[in-house]
Design an enzyme around this catalytic site. Sequence first.
Site, mmCIF file in Angstrom:
data_model
loop_
_atom_site.group_PDB
_atom_site.id
_atom_site.type_symbol
_atom_site.label_atom_id
_atom_site.label_comp_id
_atom_site.label_asym_id
_atom_site.label_seq_id
_atom_site.Cartn_x
_atom_site.Cartn_y
_atom_site.Cartn_z
ATOM 1 N N ARG A 25 -19.493 0.408 9.330
ATOM 2 C CA ARG A 25 -19.268 -0.857 10.023
ATOM 3 C C ARG A 25 -18.905 -0.523 11.466
ATOM 4 N NH1 ARG A 25 -17.621 -6.279 9.014
ATOM 5 N NH2 ARG A 25 -16.298 -7.101 10.677
ATOM 6 N N HIS A 69 -26.222 -7.938 9.882
ATOM 7 C CA HIS A 69 -25.104 -8.019 8.939
ATOM 8 C C HIS A 69 -25.653 -8.365 7.555
ATOM 9 C CE1 HIS A 69 -21.127 -8.101 7.593
ATOM 10 N NE2 HIS A 69 -20.617 -9.116 8.274
ATOM 11 N N GLN A 87 -23.502 -9.605 4.477
ATOM 12 C CA GLN A 87 -23.031 -10.985 4.625
ATOM 13 C C GLN A 87 -24.115 -11.975 4.205
ATOM 14 O OE1 GLN A 87 -19.841 -12.262 5.789
ATOM 15 N NE2 GLN A 87 -20.815 -14.050 4.823
ATOM 16 N N ASP A 98 -20.330 -19.163 13.755
ATOM 17 C CA ASP A 98 -19.547 -17.941 13.900
ATOM 18 C C ASP A 98 -18.637 -18.136 15.112
ATOM 19 O OD1 ASP A 98 -18.585 -15.375 13.609
ATOM 20 O OD2 ASP A 98 -20.474 -14.365 14.080
ATOM 21 N N CYS A 144 -19.005 -16.811 8.284
ATOM 22 C CA CYS A 144 -18.790 -15.430 7.851
ATOM 23 C C CYS A 144 -17.311 -15.027 7.907
ATOM 24 C CB CYS A 144 -19.636 -14.472 8.677
ATOM 25 S SG CYS A 144 -19.463 -14.657 10.464
ATOM 26 N N ARG A 169 -18.794 -11.828 -0.930
ATOM 27 C CA ARG A 169 -19.028 -10.540 -0.271
ATOM 28 C C ARG A 169 -18.817 -9.402 -1.269
ATOM 29 N NH1 ARG A 169 -18.290 -9.554 4.969
ATOM 30 N NH2 ARG A 169 -19.339 -7.596 4.490
#
Length: 333
Positions: free
Chosen positions: A108, A135, A138, A233, A274, A318
Site C-alpha cells: 500500500r 485501488h 476496494q 471520496d 471508501c 474489504r
Amino acid sequence: MAVNLKGRSFLTLMDFTPEEIRYMLDLAHDLKAKKRAGITGETLKGKNIVLLFEKTSTRTRCSFETACLDEGGHAVFLDSASSQIGKKESLEDSAKVLGRFFDGIEYRGFEQKTVEMLAKYSGVPVWNGLTDTDHPTQILADLLTIEEHISKPLNKIKVVFCGDIRNNMSYAWMYGCAKMGMHFVAYGPDELAKEMDKEVIEKAAGVCAETGGKIEISSDSACLLGADVIYTDIWASMGEEAEIPNRVKLLTPYKVTQQMLDSTENEDVIFLHCLPSFHDFETKMAKEQKELGYDIREVTDEVFRGSHSKVFDEAENRMHTIKAVMVATIGRQ
C-alpha cells in the site's frame, strides 16, 4: 471453464477476466457467510504474508491481518520506518528477500510501478492495497456490497462517482465497471476532466467495447438520473492542506447531499464511500479547516448516516474480499 488463480498477483482488475472477477466475488460471498456462521478455515494454514505500508490505513491493514488469521495464516506488518526498503536496500533486492520469507506480499503506497516491481522480482503473489492510480481491493468490496443491497445484476448497474474524478478511486471504478459491463459516470468539474489520465480512460473504453460497459464523464447533474450507486471520496488528504481552498471552491457543487440522491429518481439508490470520510466536524482536520473558513465535507452527515448509506457494510466487505483474493492466490485447496 474452471477458474484457477493460484500463484497470480492482484495488481489491478485489468489483469483479470470478468469470469475471474466473478469467481473472487462468489468466493467472498461464501467466505463471508462462513464467518457469520462462526466457521473458520485452514486454507492459509502454514502461510506467511507481509504487509508493506508506505501509506497508513485502518481498513486495509485490519482486513489483511484479520482475513489471514481467520484462515490460519500469519501476517507481518512493515511500514517505511521499520524496513530498509528503498533506503539501504533497493526495491528489487528487497522483493527477492521477501519472496524467500513469505508466501504473499501486500503493498500500500504511492506508485503503481512499485507494486509491479514487487510482483516481478519476488516470485510470489503480490496484492495491491492501494496506489496513486488504482485501488482494486476496494472495488471488489464495493461490488460485493452492491450485490448484497441491489437486486439487479452488475451489468445493469449505474455508478456515479462524484467530486475529484482524477483520483485513484475514480480510475479503479472505471476499470471495475468496464470489466463487469457496468455503466460508470465520472461526475465532476470540467477543469478536472481535462486533467484525467487519458490512458486510463482509453484502456477502460477498450474493455467496454468487449463487455458492453459504458464510461461517461460529465459536469451536468442530469447524469445522476437513474443512478443505482452514488460514490465519493475525500477532497484532500493529510499533507494536501495547501490544496484545500481551491478544492473546496471547485468541488462543493459536487458534494453528496440528499438533494443529489433525490435527483437520481431511484428510491433504492445506495451511497458508498471508501472511507475515511469528512461528513461532520468531529475530526482534527475538519475542525481546523472549518476554523479557517473551509467546509471540507464531501458528503453531508444526513446522507452518510441515512438509510441509503451502506458504507459500513462496504468497510466490512474489504475483509471478506481481501480474504477471497488471498485464498484464491495462495490458499490450499
